[in-house]
Design a protein around this motif. Structure first.
Motif, PDB file in Angstrom:
ATOM      1  N   GLU A  82       0.830  -1.210   0.000  1.00 48.12           N
ATOM      2  CA  GLU A  82       0.000   0.000   0.000  1.00 48.12           C
ATOM      3  C   GLU A  82       0.862   1.257   0.000  1.00 48.12           C
ATOM      4  OE1 GLU A  82      -3.400  -2.310   2.627  1.00 48.12           O
ATOM      5  OE2 GLU A  82      -2.270  -0.648   3.495  1.00 48.12           O
ATOM      6  N   MET A 110     -11.645   3.621  -1.111  1.00 49.22           N
ATOM      7  CA  MET A 110     -11.465   3.982   0.293  1.00 49.22           C
ATOM      8  C   MET A 110     -12.791   4.327   0.964  1.00 49.22           C
ATOM      9  SD  MET A 110      -8.960   6.927   1.867  1.00 49.22           S
ATOM     10  CE  MET A 110     -10.004   8.268   1.278  1.00 49.22           C
ATOM     11  N   ASP A 161      -7.521  -5.654   1.166  1.00 47.94           N
ATOM     12  CA  ASP A 161      -6.987  -4.602   2.027  1.00 47.94           C
ATOM     13  C   ASP A 161      -6.154  -3.611   1.223  1.00 47.94           C
ATOM     14  OD1 ASP A 161      -6.772  -3.958   5.039  1.00 47.94           O
ATOM     15  OD2 ASP A 161      -4.703  -3.761   4.358  1.00 47.94           O
ATOM     16  N   GLN A 164      -8.458  -1.407  -0.915  1.00 52.91           N
ATOM     17  CA  GLN A 164      -9.233  -0.407  -0.184  1.00 52.91           C
ATOM     18  C   GLN A 164      -8.369   0.708   0.390  1.00 52.91           C
ATOM     19  OE1 GLN A 164     -11.427  -1.805   3.254  1.00 52.91           O
ATOM     20  NE2 GLN A 164     -12.919  -0.157   3.051  1.00 52.91           N
ATOM     21  N   TRP A 165      -7.166   0.387   0.860  1.00 48.66           N
ATOM     22  CA  TRP A 165      -6.414   1.369   1.632  1.00 48.66           C
ATOM     23  C   TRP A 165      -5.223   1.984   0.909  1.00 48.66           C
ATOM     24  CZ3 TRP A 165      -9.034   3.559   5.035  1.00 48.66           C
ATOM     25  CH2 TRP A 165     -10.000   2.867   5.762  1.00 48.66           C
ATOM     26  N   THR A 166      -4.885   1.505  -0.285  1.00 49.16           N
ATOM     27  CA  THR A 166      -3.884   2.216  -1.072  1.00 49.16           C
ATOM     28  C   THR A 166      -4.332   3.649  -1.372  1.00 49.16           C
ATOM     29  OG1 THR A 166      -2.999   0.194  -2.072  1.00 49.16           O
ATOM     30  CG2 THR A 166      -2.639   2.252  -3.272  1.00 49.16           C
ATOM     31  N   PHE A 168      -5.900   5.627   0.537  1.00 50.75           N
ATOM     32  CA  PHE A 168      -5.645   6.430   1.731  1.00 50.75           C
ATOM     33  C   PHE A 168      -4.205   6.930   1.739  1.00 50.75           C
ATOM     34  CE2 PHE A 168      -3.910   6.418   6.067  1.00 50.75           C
ATOM     35  CZ  PHE A 168      -4.671   7.417   6.641  1.00 50.75           C
ATOM     36  N   ARG A 218      -1.599   2.989   9.060  1.00 52.55           N
ATOM     37  CA  ARG A 218      -1.948   1.759   8.378  1.00 52.55           C
ATOM     38  C   ARG A 218      -1.597   0.521   9.211  1.00 52.55           C
ATOM     39  NH1 ARG A 218      -5.154   0.544   7.006  1.00 52.55           N
ATOM     40  NH2 ARG A 218      -4.466  -1.233   5.765  1.00 52.55           N
ATOM     41  N   ASP A 221      -4.284   0.176  11.823  1.00 52.38           N
ATOM     42  CA  ASP A 221      -5.534  -0.290  11.227  1.00 52.38           C
ATOM     43  C   ASP A 221      -5.427  -1.749  10.779  1.00 52.38           C
ATOM     44  OD1 ASP A 221      -8.245   0.706  10.370  1.00 52.38           O
ATOM     45  OD2 ASP A 221      -7.538  -0.108   8.465  1.00 52.38           O
TER      46      ASP A 221
END
Length: 296
Positions: A82, A110, A161, A164-166, A168, A218, A221
């Motif tokens: 990420e 996100m 994961d 979704q969070w890259t 962010f 990250r 989380d």
């Protein structure tokens, strides 16, 4: 501020303080206390103080230990991917034609809840009619039991994961790139630096504090990953995708109702998260990177 004004101010903030005490402090203190008891909602008259027995039991629990393995896997595989992808996309999208459109589209994953990601994953990676196996059939590849094998199920959770969070990480680094003074970049180019050299020697050093902050957020989380597992694999097959937080749910709510043991697991998660974050802050020298002096 006069005494009467101070009293009025206290009255205004008093409901917030009471709400915080009731909704945050009391449950936390209760959880810590219950971690030293044998409270189990399926056993009458339980809740006696048993000291550190729950904590000792954790180190003899193979399910808890396997949960550590997968939680660690998410941290050392998903989080670095990420961070790298977020940095690369932020660098590539900036200044690109249609930048605002690409930026908006890139942020959509996100904003989707993890539960929705899990439901979508169940459909996409379904063995019989999922889109993943459908496209593999065009390549002459046999259907894959994505959620029925340990390695592929772990891949699915980590892939979700990252997906979704890259964005962010991208958003934080992209905002940092936009805040770099253009004068510094122009000065570097005057000295003969190309775009990549200007980024590497001028922009990247200014981004380090933001990258470190994104990394810490990250990691915290990732330790709490739950929704995707709950909706996709239920920790399976076996315990291959059971994270620490998901195991807490299974022990305390799903099948165990063992509140005492689940509370001990939760306290361990809190302690590990706190220690890990403090180690990272010291190792990365984050206070100095952000310009926060110890005297302040």
């Amino acid at each position: 501020m006069s005494k009467s004004s101070r009293k009025i101010a206290i009255l205004f903030i008093l409901p917030v303080i009471i709400f915080y005490l009731v909704m945050a402090i009391y449950p936390f203190v209760s959880m810590v206390y219950e971690s030293f008891t044998n409270l189990n909602l399926t056993i009458p008259h339980s809740g006696q103080f048993i000291g550190l027995s729950n904590y000792f039991a954790i180190f003899q629990d193979p399910l808890a230990l396997s949960s550590i393995d997968f939680s660690a896997m998410v941290i050392y595989i998903a989080v670095p991917v990420e961070m790298i992808l977020g940095l690369v996309f932020a660098y590539l999208i900036r200044g690109l034609k249609g930048e605002k459109i690409f930026r908006t589209l890139f942020l959509i994953p996100m904003m989707i809840p993890g539960i929705v990601f899990g439901i979508a994953a169940q459909m996409i990676f379904n063995y019989l009619f999922g889109a993943a196996n459908y496209f593999l059939s065009f390549l002459g590849i046999q259907p894959v039991a994505w959620l029925g094998q340990a390695a592929t199920a772990q891949f699915v959770i980590i892939f979700l994961d990252v997906l979704q969070w890259t964005p962010f990480v991208f958003l934080i680094i992209y905002a940092g790139l936009l805040s770099v003074p253009q004068d510094l970049i122009d000065a570097a180019k005057v000295d003969g630096a190309n775009g990549w050299q200007a980024f590497l020697h001028v922009e990247f050093p200014t981004l380090k504090p933001l990258i470190y902050v994104a990394l810490i957020i990250r990691i915290i989380d990732a330790l709490k990953i739950f929704g995707k597992i709950y909706m996709t694999t239920w920790g399976g097959p076996g315990t291959a995708t059971s994270s620490w937080s998901f195991y807490i749910y299974k022990v305390g709510v799903s099948y165990g109702w063992d509140i005492g043991y689940a509370s001990a697991l939760a306290v361990i998660l809190l302690i590990v998260s706190t220690i890990l974050v403090n180690i990272l802050i010291r190792f990365l020298n984050l206070g100095e990177q952000l310009g926060i002096s110890k005297e302040a």
